[in-house]
Scaffold this motif. Structure first.
Motif, short mmCIF file in Angstrom:
data_model
loop_
_atom_site.label_atom_id
_atom_site.label_comp_id
_atom_site.label_asym_id
_atom_site.label_seq_id
_atom_site.Cartn_x
_atom_site.Cartn_y
_atom_site.Cartn_z
N ALA A 683 4.72 17.59 -33.79
CA ALA A 683 5.38 16.45 -34.42
C ALA A 683 6.76 16.84 -34.94
O ALA A 683 7.71 16.04 -34.87
N GLU A 714 7.80 9.93 -37.04
CA GLU A 714 6.54 10.60 -36.68
C GLU A 714 5.40 10.15 -37.58
O GLU A 714 4.27 10.00 -37.11
N TYR A 715 5.69 9.93 -38.86
CA TYR A 715 4.65 9.44 -39.78
C TYR A 715 4.18 8.05 -39.35
O TYR A 715 2.99 7.74 -39.39
N MET A 718 1.84 8.14 -36.43
CA MET A 718 0.50 8.57 -36.80
C MET A 718 -0.21 7.55 -37.68
O MET A 718 -1.37 7.75 -38.03
N ARG A 720 0.56 6.80 -40.77
CA ARG A 720 0.46 7.30 -42.13
C ARG A 720 1.53 6.65 -43.00
O ARG A 720 2.57 6.17 -42.53
#
Length: 730
Positions: A683, A714-715, A718, A720
Motif C-alpha cells: 500500500a 489507500e485508506y 481499504m 478504512r
C-alpha cells in the motif's frame, strides 16, 4: 588422410571393382549376342544391337569416371593405372568394411556391386538394357545379378539372398522393386546414401532430413569426453549406476559397456535431455560417433506421443515414415556409430525392438520407468541417470581459459543453483564468454547466470508469468527472523545436491530434491517481493503461476494442469511461485458431497507431488490457517511476514521515494505519515506512485500534500476511516 583424399581413394576402389564387373558383363554380352536374331531387325533402333553392346562392354572407365574416348579428348592429365582393390589402403576399403559390418556373403557383395553399377557408371545402363532384353529396364534384375555370379534364380540358396530378413534387405542396402513381377524379373536399386558412402561421401543420409537426427563426432569435439562422469551428487543406480568417481565414473562405465555391445541400455532421466547429454558424452569419449535421434521429431519437452507399435520409426514430422528406423540403423552401421534415442514416444515397444535388434550400440532414454515388455527377449538394461547439478569442475573446463577471471568459491556459488548437463554447461559457457567480450569486461557472475538462465528457460508460458528479478536483499524491509529464513532458503537451494545427494540426508519414498517454502502474511507485506529477491539471489527467473489457467471445473483437469507445471519446473532452473496458494493447497474436509470427494483427491495428489518435486517452489497465502497441515509438514520453511511497524513503514516510505525529487520538508511529513497511516509495504508503494503522478502533473517535486493524498487514497481503497484530526493532516 584428408577428407578429399579419403573420398578420392574410396571412389577409385569402387571403380576398380566395377572394372572387374564390366569384364563379366562383357562375357555375358558376347555369349548372348553370338546368335542374336535382332541383328537385321528394321526396328533395331528400339534395341541395343549386339555390336553396340560389345562396344560398350569393351569401353573402360578410368579413376575420374571418364571413358577411354573422353579421356583421349581431355587435357592429357589422365590418372595413372588403376591399382588393385587391395592396394588402396584401409581408408579406401569402404566396400570391404561394409561387407564385414553388415555380415554380407561373397554372393551378397556381388549382388550389391551389380545393383549399384548404373549409379556410378552410366555405361552399365545400356548393357543392362541389352541383357534384360528391354532397353527401358536399365537396372540389374535378380536374374541378371545371379547370371553374372554364375548361378540363377533356380538356386534356392541364391534366391534366399533377397529375402527381407537377409542382410541385404534387412540392412536397407538394396531395394527389390516391381513387386508385381516374378522374382527373377524384379529390379534391384541401391539407396543413394549407400552409393554415396562407398564413393567417400560422409554427409548425413537425406532420408533422415526432417527427422530430429544429430551427428556428434567421436572424441572431444563430439562431447565432453569423460567429463560427465564427475557430476556431484549423483545417485546410485541399479547395477552400479552411481558415480563414485573411483573408476572413471558412471559415464566411463556406460561408454565401455555400450561399446562392448553387452546389451542395449535404457536411462531413466529426471531432467529433460540430461540422460541424452550424458550418454552422448560417454560414447563420444569412448571413441564412437553418435547419432542422436528424437523419435517425436520435435523438441523433447514439446514432442507429441507417437504410436510406434505398428511402425517402429514414425516421426511426426515425416508423416509417420516407416523407413526412418531402417535408415537410421543403416547410417549408424555405415559410420560405425552408436545411437542415442529419446525421449521415447508413448508406446515405444516397436521402436525399441527395431533398434535394439539391429546390431548397433544403442542407448534409449526417457522419463518413464522401463517396461520389460519393450524388449522381452534380448533384455534391456535399465539404469537411473545420475541426478545432480553440474560440478564446478565442468564449468571451469568449459570456461577455460576465462575461468581464472572468477575465484573458485565465487564460481561454485554462482553455478550451484543450476542443474545443467554437460552440453548445457558448454553452451552457457560459450554464451557467457561472448557476453563478456561484447561488454568488453572480464567474465562476471552476471554473465554466467544470464547464460545459464537461457539454457534452462522453462516452457511455462501458458500457465505462468515470468518475472526477471530486479531486486535484492537490500531492498527488503523485514525483521531479523524472517530475513534470516529467506537467506536460509537461498542456501538450501544452492547446496541441496550436496546435502541431499552426496551426504545422503534425503529420506526414501521417492522424495525429490526440491526446496519448497510457504510465505504467510497479510496482503502487501512483501511475500511476492521476497520471492523475487530469493530468485534474484540465486540468479534464476521467477515464474508466477496463474491459478486462473490451472483450476478447471472438470474433474481431473486441475491435476493435469498442475502436473504439467511441476514436470516443467522439475526439468528446468527457475523459482516457481504459487500466489494465493490456499486456492489449491487448502484443507481437506469431510466428504458430504461429490464435490468434497474430488476436492480431497486434488489435495491428495498435491501432497504426493510435492514430495517428489525436484525444483524450487514458493507458496504464498494471506490465510495460513487455510493451508492443510499435511502440506505444512512437507514444506522446508515457513516464513511469516509481519505487518510493518511505524519504524519499518518510515523505511518503506523512504525506499519508495529515494529516486524521486522531493520537497525539502518532506522528511518530517513522512515520519508523521508512517505513524498515522497503518499501511502495508504494498500500500505504501501504491501511495508513493500516486504522489509521484500528482507531482509530475504539476511539474514539481513531491510535496507533503502529495504524500498525504496518496496515503488517504489507500485508506479509502481499504474502506478504512481516513485520519483527519491529527496536526498537519487537516
Amino acid at each position: 588422410m584428408s577428407g578429399t583424399a579419403a573420398a578420392d581413394g574410396a571412389a577409385r576402389d569402387l571403380l576398380v571393382r566395377l572394372a572387374g564387373l564390366r569384364s563379366r558383363v562383357a562375357g555375358l554380352v558376347e555369349l548372348r549376342s553370338a546368335d542374336d536374331p535382332t541383328a537385321t531387325d528394321p526396328l533395331r533402333g528400339l534395341y541395343v544391337t549386339p555390336e553396340r553392346a560389345r562396344a560398350l562392354a569393351a569401353t573402360r572407365t578410368d579413376a575420374d569416371g571418364r571413358t577411354d574416348a573422353a579421356a583421349e579428348e581431355g587435357d592429357g592429365l589422365r590418372a595413372g593405372p588403376l591399382p588393385e582393390a587391395g592396394q588402396l589402403g584401409p581408408v579406401a576399403q569402404r566396400f570391404d568394411l561394409l561387407v564385414r559390418e553388415f555380415g554380407l556373403t561373397e554372393l551378397d557383395a556381388h549382388i550389391l556391386l551389380c545393383a549399384l553399377a548404373p549409379d556410378v557408371d552410366r555405361g552399365f545402363e545400356p548393357l543392362y538394357g541389352y541383357l534384360n532384353d528391354d532397353v527401358g529396364r536399365r537396372r540389374a534384375t535378380v536374374a541378371l545379378a545371379l547370371d553374372l555370379a554364375g548361378t540363377g534364380p533356380y538356386d534356392p540358396a541364391a534366391r534366399a539372398r533377397f529375402h527381407p530378413s537377409a542382410p541385404l534387405a534387412s540392412g536397407a542396402l538394396i531395394a527389390v522393386e516391381d513387386a508385381d513381377r516374378p522374382l527373377p524379373g524384379r529390379a534391384l536399386r541401391v539407396p543413394e546414401r549407400v552409393v554415396a558412402h562407398l564413393l567417400g561421401d560422409d554427409a548425413l543420409d537425406p532420408e533422415l532430413t526432417g527427422h530430429e537426427v544429430t551427428l556428434l563426432p567421436a572424441g572431444p569435439d563430439g562431447g565432453a569426453a569423460g567429463s560427465a562422469g564427475g557430476d556431484t551428487g549423483a545417485e546410485a543406480a541399479p547395477g552400479g549406476g552411481g558415480d563414485d568417481g573411483g573408476d572413471g565414473g558412471f559415464a566411463a562405465r556406460l561408454g565401455a559397456f555400450v561399446v562392448a555391445r553387452s546389451a542395449p541400455v535404457y536411462l531413466r532421466e529426471r531432467r529433460s535431455d540430461g540422460a541424452a547429454e550424458l550418454a552422448a558424452d560417454a560414447l563420444c569419449g569412448a571413441g564412437l560417433a553418435v547419432l542422436r535421434y528424437r523419435p517425436g521429431g520435435a523438441p523433447p519437452r514439446e514432442a507429441d506421443p507417437v504410436d510406434t507399435t505398428a511402425a517402429p520409426a514414425a516421426p511426426a514430422s515425416a508423416g509417420g515414415s516407416a523407413t526412418a528406423a531402417a535408415a537410421l540403423v543403416r547410417e549408424a552401421r555405415l559410420r560405425g556409430a552408436a545411437l542415442v534415442v529419446g525421449p521415447l514416444p508413448e508406446r515405444p515397444a516397436g521402436l525399441v525392438r527395431a533398434l535394439a535388434s539391429a546390431g548397433v550400440p544403442v542407448v534409449f532414454h526417457g522419463g518413464e520407468p522401463c517396461d520389460p515388455q519393450w524388449l522381452p527377449d534380448a533384455g534391456l538394461l535399465a539404469l537411473d541417470a545420475p541426478a545432480g547439478g553440474g560440478a564446478p569442475a565442468l564449468w571451469r573446463a568449459a570456461l577455460a581459459p576465462r575461468d581464472g577471471e572468477l575465484g573458485p568459491a565465487e564460481l561454485a556459488e554462482a553455478v550451484a543453483p543450476y542443474r545443467l548437463g554437460p552440453a548445457g554447461i558448454r553452451g552457457a559457457a560459450r554464451t557467457a564468454g561472448a557476453l563478456a567480450a561484447f561488454d568488453g569486461t572480464p567474465l562476471t557472475v552476471a554473465h554466467i547466470q544470464h547464460s545459464a538462465r537461457q539454457q534452462s528457460a522453462p516452457l511455462l508460458g501458458r500457465h505462468a508469468r515470468r518475472v526477471r528479478p530486479a531486486v535484492s536483499f537490500a531492498d527488503l524491509v523485514l525483521p531479523p527472523e524472517p530475513l534470516e529464513l529467506l537467506h536460509e532458503l537461498a542456501q538450501r537451494a544452492r547446496h541441496r545436491d550436496q546435502v541431499l545427494g552426496t551426504w545422503g540426508l534425503r529420506t526414501g519414498g521417492g522424495r525429490g530434491r526440491g526446496v519448497t517454502s510457504l510465505f504467510a502474511g497479510e496482503s502487501g507485506t512483501g511475500k511476492t517481493h521476497a520471492a523475487e529477491v530469493v530468485a534474484g539471489a540465486l540468479g534464476l527467473d521467477l515464474y508466477v503461476v496463474d491459478l486462473s489457467s490451472v483450476v478447471d471445473k472438470y474433474v481431473g483437469e486441475t491435476e493435469k494442469n498442475l502436473e504439467r507445471i511441476f514436470v516443467e519446473a522439475d526439468h528446468t532452473d527457475a523459482v516457481l511461485l504459487f500466489d494465493e496458494a490456499d486456492a489449491v493447497f487448502g484443507k481437506r474436509s469431510d466428504v458430504k458431497s461429490s464435490h468434497d470427494r474430488y476436492a480431497n483427491l486434488e489435495s491428495a495428489y498435491l501432497l504426493q507431488r510435492l514430495e517428489s518435486f525436484g525444483g524450487i517452489a514458493v507458496l504464498t497465502t494471506n490465510l495460513r490457517a487455510n493451508i492443510d497441515e499435511a502440506f505444512t509438514r512437507r514444506l522446508d520453511l515457513v516464513v511469516d511476514f509481519p505487518f510493518p511497524d511505524p519504524e519499518q513503514r518510515l523505511t518503506l516510505w523512504n525506499r519508495c521515494l529515494r529516486s524521486v525529487p522531493c520537497a525539502p520538508d518532506l522528511a518530517v511529513e513522512l515520519e508523521l505519515c508512517a505513524k498515522e497511516f497503518e499501511l502495508s509495504g504494498g500500500a505504501i508503494r501504491s501511495a508513493a506512485v500516486t504522489a509521484g503522478y500528482l507531482a509530475a502533473g504539476r511539474g514539481e517535486a513531491v510535496s507533503a500534500a502529495d504524500v498525504r493524498a496518496g496515503a488517504r487514497r489507500e485508506y479509502r481503497k481499504m474502506g478504512r476511516l481516513v485520519p483527519g484530526s491529527s496536526p498537519g493532516w487537516e
